[in-house]
Design a protein around this motif. Structure first.
Motif, PDB file in Angstrom:
ATOM      1  N   LEU A 101     -28.815  27.627 -13.141  1.00 55.87           N
ATOM      2  CA  LEU A 101     -28.235  28.506 -12.159  1.00 55.87           C
ATOM      3  C   LEU A 101     -27.582  29.664 -12.638  1.00 55.87           C
ATOM      4  O   LEU A 101     -27.258  30.601 -12.052  1.00 55.87           O
ATOM      5  N   ALA A 102     -27.387  29.810 -13.930  1.00 57.15           N
ATOM      6  CA  ALA A 102     -26.746  30.849 -14.745  1.00 57.15           C
ATOM      7  C   ALA A 102     -26.893  31.091 -16.037  1.00 57.15           C
ATOM      8  O   ALA A 102     -27.460  30.354 -16.722  1.00 57.15           O
ATOM      9  N   ASP A 103     -26.333  32.074 -16.768  1.00 59.13           N
ATOM     10  CA  ASP A 103     -26.603  32.066 -18.222  1.00 59.13           C
ATOM     11  C   ASP A 103     -25.154  31.688 -18.752  1.00 59.13           C
ATOM     12  O   ASP A 103     -24.102  32.267 -18.636  1.00 59.13           O
ATOM     13  N   LYS A 117     -17.169  27.375 -12.700  1.00 60.75           N
ATOM     14  CA  LYS A 117     -16.671  27.468 -11.278  1.00 60.75           C
ATOM     15  C   LYS A 117     -17.656  28.097 -10.387  1.00 60.75           C
ATOM     16  O   LYS A 117     -17.872  27.811  -9.238  1.00 60.75           O
ATOM     17  N   GLN A 118     -18.175  29.255 -11.013  1.00 61.68           N
ATOM     18  CA  GLN A 118     -19.258  30.104 -10.228  1.00 61.68           C
ATOM     19  C   GLN A 118     -20.353  29.336  -9.569  1.00 61.68           C
ATOM     20  O   GLN A 118     -20.779  29.217  -8.539  1.00 61.68           O
ATOM     21  N   VAL A 119     -20.776  28.847 -10.667  1.00 58.79           N
ATOM     22  CA  VAL A 119     -22.085  27.802 -10.386  1.00 58.79           C
ATOM     23  C   VAL A 119     -22.114  26.888  -9.662  1.00 58.79           C
ATOM     24  O   VAL A 119     -22.718  26.400  -8.819  1.00 58.79           O
ATOM     25  N   ILE A 120     -20.738  26.060  -9.811  1.00 61.55           N
ATOM     26  CA  ILE A 120     -20.459  24.823  -8.728  1.00 61.55           C
ATOM     27  C   ILE A 120     -20.414  25.346  -7.450  1.00 61.55           C
ATOM     28  O   ILE A 120     -20.757  24.784  -6.582  1.00 61.55           O
ATOM     29  N   CYS A 121     -19.549  26.752  -7.198  1.00 61.05           N
ATOM     30  CA  CYS A 121     -19.481  26.938  -5.763  1.00 61.05           C
ATOM     31  C   CYS A 121     -20.863  27.657  -5.334  1.00 61.05           C
ATOM     32  O   CYS A 121     -21.235  27.396  -4.090  1.00 61.05           O
ATOM     33  N   LYS A 122     -21.659  28.073  -5.850  1.00 60.35           N
ATOM     34  CA  LYS A 122     -22.965  28.111  -5.722  1.00 60.35           C
ATOM     35  C   LYS A 122     -23.953  27.321  -5.332  1.00 60.35           C
ATOM     36  O   LYS A 122     -24.475  27.124  -4.274  1.00 60.35           O
ATOM     37  N   VAL A 144     -20.807  33.082  -6.882  1.00 58.57           N
ATOM     38  CA  VAL A 144     -19.422  33.514  -6.263  1.00 58.57           C
ATOM     39  C   VAL A 144     -18.580  34.385  -7.191  1.00 58.57           C
ATOM     40  O   VAL A 144     -18.514  33.872  -8.501  1.00 58.57           O
ATOM     41  N   GLU A 145     -18.257  35.625  -6.857  1.00 58.70           N
ATOM     42  CA  GLU A 145     -17.374  36.343  -7.793  1.00 58.70           C
ATOM     43  C   GLU A 145     -15.760  35.612  -7.917  1.00 58.70           C
ATOM     44  O   GLU A 145     -15.328  34.813  -7.224  1.00 58.70           O
ATOM     45  N   ALA A 146     -15.299  35.965  -9.208  1.00 58.57           N
ATOM     46  CA  ALA A 146     -14.125  35.511  -9.764  1.00 58.57           C
ATOM     47  C   ALA A 146     -12.866  35.524  -8.652  1.00 58.57           C
ATOM     48  O   ALA A 146     -12.104  34.781  -8.172  1.00 58.57           O
ATOM     49  N   ALA A 147     -13.106  36.848  -7.898  1.00 56.15           N
ATOM     50  CA  ALA A 147     -12.006  37.152  -6.968  1.00 56.15           C
ATOM     51  C   ALA A 147     -12.242  35.959  -5.876  1.00 56.15           C
ATOM     52  O   ALA A 147     -11.112  35.971  -5.081  1.00 56.15           O
ATOM     53  N   GLU A 148     -13.302  35.835  -5.223  1.00 58.73           N
ATOM     54  CA  GLU A 148     -13.564  34.971  -4.316  1.00 58.73           C
ATOM     55  C   GLU A 148     -12.935  33.572  -4.659  1.00 58.73           C
ATOM     56  O   GLU A 148     -12.625  32.742  -3.750  1.00 58.73           O
ATOM     57  N   ILE A 149     -13.418  33.066  -5.792  1.00 62.22           N
ATOM     58  CA  ILE A 149     -12.635  31.854  -6.348  1.00 62.22           C
ATOM     59  C   ILE A 149     -11.217  31.608  -6.242  1.00 62.22           C
ATOM     60  O   ILE A 149     -10.689  30.705  -5.672  1.00 62.22           O
ATOM     61  N   GLU A 150     -10.708  32.709  -6.724  1.00 59.60           N
ATOM     62  CA  GLU A 150      -9.139  32.797  -6.419  1.00 59.60           C
ATOM     63  C   GLU A 150      -8.749  32.903  -5.037  1.00 59.60           C
ATOM     64  O   GLU A 150      -7.831  32.257  -4.462  1.00 59.60           O
ATOM     65  N   GLY A 151      -9.677  33.180  -3.971  1.00 58.84           N
ATOM     66  CA  GLY A 151      -9.403  33.433  -2.839  1.00 58.84           C
ATOM     67  C   GLY A 151      -9.288  31.986  -2.072  1.00 58.84           C
ATOM     68  O   GLY A 151      -8.968  31.684  -0.989  1.00 58.84           O
ATOM     69  N   LEU A 152     -10.210  31.093  -2.749  1.00 57.47           N
ATOM     70  CA  LEU A 152     -10.431  29.623  -2.132  1.00 57.47           C
ATOM     71  C   LEU A 152      -9.147  28.818  -2.368  1.00 57.47           C
ATOM     72  O   LEU A 152      -9.056  27.866  -1.799  1.00 57.47           O
ATOM     73  N   LYS A 153      -8.195  29.207  -3.458  1.00 60.36           N
ATOM     74  CA  LYS A 153      -7.199  28.322  -3.633  1.00 60.36           C
ATOM     75  C   LYS A 153      -6.222  27.931  -2.430  1.00 60.36           C
ATOM     76  O   LYS A 153      -5.700  28.670  -1.715  1.00 60.36           O
ATOM     77  N   LEU A 161     -16.169  28.722   1.968  1.00 57.34           N
ATOM     78  CA  LEU A 161     -17.278  29.132   1.473  1.00 57.34           C
ATOM     79  C   LEU A 161     -18.454  29.469   2.689  1.00 57.34           C
ATOM     80  O   LEU A 161     -19.294  29.981   2.697  1.00 57.34           O
ATOM     81  N   MET A 162     -18.092  29.301   4.148  1.00 56.34           N
ATOM     82  CA  MET A 162     -18.613  29.686   5.254  1.00 56.34           C
ATOM     83  C   MET A 162     -18.893  30.944   5.443  1.00 56.34           C
ATOM     84  O   MET A 162     -20.083  31.570   5.526  1.00 56.34           O
ATOM     85  N   ALA A 163     -17.962  31.969   5.097  1.00 57.90           N
ATOM     86  CA  ALA A 163     -18.160  33.521   5.385  1.00 57.90           C
ATOM     87  C   ALA A 163     -19.255  34.028   4.540  1.00 57.90           C
ATOM     88  O   ALA A 163     -20.012  34.845   4.959  1.00 57.90           O
ATOM     89  N   ARG A 164     -19.108  33.612   3.075  1.00 56.23           N
ATOM     90  CA  ARG A 164     -20.115  34.228   2.220  1.00 56.23           C
ATOM     91  C   ARG A 164     -21.426  33.682   2.719  1.00 56.23           C
ATOM     92  O   ARG A 164     -22.550  34.220   2.463  1.00 56.23           O
ATOM     93  N   ILE A 165     -21.763  32.313   3.040  1.00 54.85           N
ATOM     94  CA  ILE A 165     -22.778  31.898   3.495  1.00 54.85           C
ATOM     95  C   ILE A 165     -23.504  32.628   4.811  1.00 54.85           C
ATOM     96  O   ILE A 165     -24.593  33.017   5.055  1.00 54.85           O
TER      97      ILE A 165
END
Length: 502
Positions: A101-103, A117-122, A144-153, A161-165
């Motif tokens: 899913l990523a490089d 973390k991005q791949v797992i959230c994706k 998922v952007e790093a800032a979004e992951i920080e916002g999930l804490k 994750l609903m909003a981005r979906i």
């Protein structure tokens, strides 16, 4: 025990299919209900299925049941008659699926950890989208952007994750309708008009909904390079960080002990000790598993009589449907046939199943006898040596040559003879200066190689008249008793016939 010899049970036996009885070689490919019929739930499963444990790592060598445990956990969570967490979202993936899913190129541990973390959230976002009927592609569900992951804490992961979906669905809706439908402006209920928003809102209201992420074979095809060291180490750091920073996420993963030990650059490895369960099977465990396998088959395919049998109280009768005659291990006769098979297969569940199937093929329509095991041990040993080398070559690149040094050797070797054999037939032939590192450390002495062979179960020590594997006594080779030349060392029974060891 003399199985079926001069016994009326032989006349009552129904014809069986050995290939089906001894199951799929790979636990993850076994039918979940069939696996449930013979799965033995002991400590490793109890910890993995405990909802209070946010993270759990299952550690075991190849063929010991890591994949089977994760497959059975998925089944028990949502599909069993009495599911453990019916309302949860369960995602079972392999490491290679996530890597796709990523490089993941590069050696910067912090960047690779963030990418995990991005791949797992994706991947979780893709699963949520599929459950509401939105066919989100890999491209649609961007990282998922790093800032979004920080916002999930501190938030529930599903809710977070609903909003981005919803945004992804809105973009798809606009594209599919040339801008005629926007989920931000309306909430269409017609499925043809992409009405997903109400479903998303309903999911968001379920604050208790949890996600179980089951990751198998994260270390598949591992080789000891800086890039793969970083990639695998960063994965474990990422899942620990995610599991304890967001609510409702439970992560289960598997790893081989040899890979775990070799993650030398992983700074937080010591923090994982409390989250690791090692799968260890006693002889009783293995006997129970395979008696249950046979009984499960009989109950699915045989007469109604088998429905009342139990793998413990009817153990002898169960084995009598498959095995016949005297069995032996060394000079000991009339042994339990499963005990003989366990010793020949190195006490690995997968190898045990494979050996019994090969012996069954040799038996054809007849019951399996000792001679059928004897007939296949040469080819079985060759196959298992190949597996052993593939599994551990990243720890020592010349493993094949060390193993070849044992061809035609004595059955039992003292430490002095063992060291002498390796030194004479491998070290001196290759030259000490040409010997690669052993398990990550520069070669210094032949003792390193001998202890390594013990660690990977190529050789076992004899203690108290019993074969002792590394997992049951890790310090046996370095013990004073061995230094005094009092421990016999024996090549694992799985490999002896192929290597010509009598």
């Amino acid at each position: 025990m003399n199985y079926l010899r001069n016994s009326s049970i032989a006349e009552e036996r129904e014809q069986v299919d050995y290939e089906v009885i001894f199951g799929n070689d790979n636990g993850e490919d076994e039918d979940p209900e069939v696996l449930a019929g013979y799965f033995l739930e002991h400590q490793s499963f109890t910890r993995a299925s405990d909802k209070s444990r946010r993270i759990e790592i299952v550690k075991a060598r190849k063929g010991m049941g890591k994949s089977a445990l994760l497959s059975h956990l998925k089944y028990r969570l949502i599909n069993a008659n009495n599911p453990l967490d019916k309302e949860s979202i369960v995602i079972k993936v392999t490491g290679n699926e996530l890597i796709g899913l990523a490089d993941f190129t590069g050696n910067d541990a912090s960047k690779i950890e963030n990418r995990w973390k991005q791949v797992i959230c994706k991947r979780i976002s893709m699963e949520i989208a599929s459950q509401i009927g939105f066919a989100g592609s890999d491209d649609t569900m961007s990282l998922v952007e790093a800032a979004e992951i920080e916002g999930l804490k501190g938030k529930n992961l599903v809710t977070g994750l609903m909003a981005r979906i919803g945004k992804a669905i809105n973009i798809a809706a606009l594209a599919a309708t040339n801008g005629a439908v926007s989920l931000e402006a309306s909430n269409p209920t017609d499925p043809d008009r992409l009405g997903y928003e109400h479903i998303l809102r309903r999911l968001q209201e379920s604050k208790a909904k949890s996600v179980w992420l089951l990751v198998d074979d994260i270390d598949a095809k591992f080789v000891d390079t800086p890039e793969l060291q970083t990639r695998i180490g960063a994965f474990f750091s990422a899942i620990r960080s995610l599991a304890f920073s967001v609510e409702g996420l439970r992560i289960r993963a598997s790893v081989r002990p040899d890979v775990w030990t070799n993650l030398r650059g992983m700074e937080d490895q010591d923090k994982f000790r409390q989250y690791i369960t090692e799968i260890k099977w006693s002889d009783e465990h293995l006997r129970s598993i395979f008696a249950k396998r046979i009984l499960s088959y009989l109950q699915r395919n045989g007469s109604a009589e088998y429905a009342h049998w139990n793998e413990q109280t009817d153990y002898t009768r169960i084995l009598a449907q498959v095995f016949s005659g005297q069995f032996r291990i060394g000079s000991e006769k009339d042994s339990d046939p499963l005990r003989v098979a366990m010793m020949l297969a190195g006490k690995r569940p997968r190898w045990l199943g494979q050996l019994c199937k090969q012996a069954g093929n040799a038996a054809g329509t007849h019951l399996i006898q000792q001679r059928h095991f004897d007939a296949v041990m040469g080819s079985f040993g060759q196959e298992k040596i190949s597996d052993l080398i593939k599994e551990h070559q990243h720890q020592f690149k010349e493993l094949q040559k060390v193993i070849d040094a044992f061809r035609g050797s004595e059955k039992s070797l003292t430490k002095f003879k063992l060291i002498s054999l390796i030194d004479r037939l491998f070290v001196k032939k290759l030259g000490a200066e040409n010997i690669p590192s052993v398990n990550g450390f520069p070669f210094k002495s032949t003792d390193q190689l001998a202890e390594f062979l013990f660690e990977i179960d190529f050789i076992v020590g004899e203690k108290g008249g019993k074969h002792t594997q590394y997992q049951h006594d890790p310090t046996l080779f370095s013990s004073e008793h061995n230094a005094q030349n009092k421990i016999p060392w024996i090549v694992n029974l799985s490999y002896r016939k192929f290597l010509g060891i009598q």
